[in-house]
Design a protein around this motif. Structure first.
Motif, PDB file in Angstrom:
ATOM      1  N   TRP A 169       1.504  -7.366   3.299  1.00 44.49           N
ATOM      2  CA  TRP A 169       0.802  -8.633   3.546  1.00 44.49           C
ATOM      3  C   TRP A 169      -0.483  -8.723   2.738  1.00 44.49           C
ATOM      4  N   ASN A 170      -1.162  -7.613   2.541  1.00 47.01           N
ATOM      5  CA  ASN A 170      -2.371  -7.633   1.711  1.00 47.01           C
ATOM      6  C   ASN A 170      -2.037  -7.956   0.256  1.00 47.01           C
ATOM      7  N   GLN A 171      -0.906  -7.460  -0.229  1.00 45.13           N
ATOM      8  CA  GLN A 171      -0.482  -7.780  -1.607  1.00 45.13           C
ATOM      9  C   GLN A 171      -0.172  -9.267  -1.733  1.00 45.13           C
ATOM     10  N   LEU A 172       0.466  -9.833  -0.748  1.00 46.45           N
ATOM     11  CA  LEU A 172       0.777 -11.272  -0.788  1.00 46.45           C
ATOM     12  C   LEU A 172      -0.492 -12.119  -0.776  1.00 46.45           C
ATOM     13  N   ALA A 173      -1.512 -11.618  -0.098  1.00 41.74           N
ATOM     14  CA  ALA A 173      -2.754 -12.382   0.052  1.00 41.74           C
ATOM     15  C   ALA A 173      -3.637 -12.334  -1.195  1.00 41.74           C
ATOM     16  N   LYS A 174      -3.383 -11.375  -2.122  1.00 39.50           N
ATOM     17  CA  LYS A 174      -4.185 -11.272  -3.329  1.00 39.50           C
ATOM     18  C   LYS A 174      -3.940 -12.470  -4.253  1.00 39.50           C
ATOM     19  N   PRO A 175      -5.020 -12.987  -4.837  1.00 39.34           N
ATOM     20  CA  PRO A 175      -4.819 -14.086  -5.804  1.00 39.34           C
ATOM     21  C   PRO A 175      -4.017 -13.596  -7.015  1.00 39.34           C
ATOM     22  N   SER A 176      -3.163 -14.456  -7.541  1.00 37.32           N
ATOM     23  CA  SER A 176      -2.323 -14.063  -8.681  1.00 37.32           C
ATOM     24  C   SER A 176      -3.104 -13.982  -9.958  1.00 37.32           C
TER      25      SER A 176
END
Length: 176
Positions: A169-176
């Motif tokens: 979930w933390n990876q998904l929340a990181k800006p691209s």
């Protein structure tokens, strides 16, 4: 944070048109049974803490008669604003006997109900109504208590299973 002075007004309510006459004694009995079976319906709020009362609170059901439409609408608004967070009850069922037909108000403070719980409460209400109509003992299935549910949610929040998902979930929340 503490509640604002309007905290008593935050509620979920629905009015139902009654197809059949509901006996006042049945309404009172059903309200008591729902409170006994669902401990969250015996909740009060003291400051920042929720407390579950051992006894069923008084004043959870009533019948109101002899109102014109304007008085009825005014009474609906008043009932939705009249919760006493510290003393309860935080829910009520009110039967309005009107010339246009009976109306049943279910009104719950948001502290004691959500969208999923609505269906459970309504199903239980209908089951109890049917039981009373058929002269069958007004019993409901035993449910898990509010405290049990919150304990399970807390346990899950500490579980390895959930901890393993944090990275994802933390990876998904990181800006691209």
């Amino acid at each position: 944070d503490t509640f604002t002075t309007e905290a008593h007004h935050f509620n979920h309510s629905e009015v139902f048109v009654c197809k059949e006459k509901i006996e006042a004694s049945h309404l009172n009995q059903i309200a008591k049974e729902l409170s006994k079976n669902h401990e969250v319906l015996r909740t009060i709020c003291k400051g920042k803490e929720l407390q579950i009362l051992k006894e069923v609170p008084k004043g959870i059901s009533k019948v109101v008669e002899n109102l014109n439409w304007q008085q009825y609408e005014q009474q609906l608004k008043q009932e939705q604003q009249s919760f006493d967070l510290q003393n309860g009850p935080l829910w009520k069922i009110i039967l309005f006997r009107l010339d246009a037909g009976d109306r049943l108000l279910f009104c719950f403070h948001h502290l004691v109900i959500d969208g999923v719980s609505w269906r459970i409460i309504l199903d239980d209400f209908l089951q109890l109504m049917q039981n009373l109509k058929n002269n069958v003992k007004a019993d409901l299935f035993e449910t898990s208590g509010f405290h049990q549910w919150t304990d399970k949610v807390h346990q899950f929040s500490q579980s390895r299973e959930l901890q393993n998902e944090i990275v994802y979930w933390n990876q998904l929340a990181k800006p691209s």
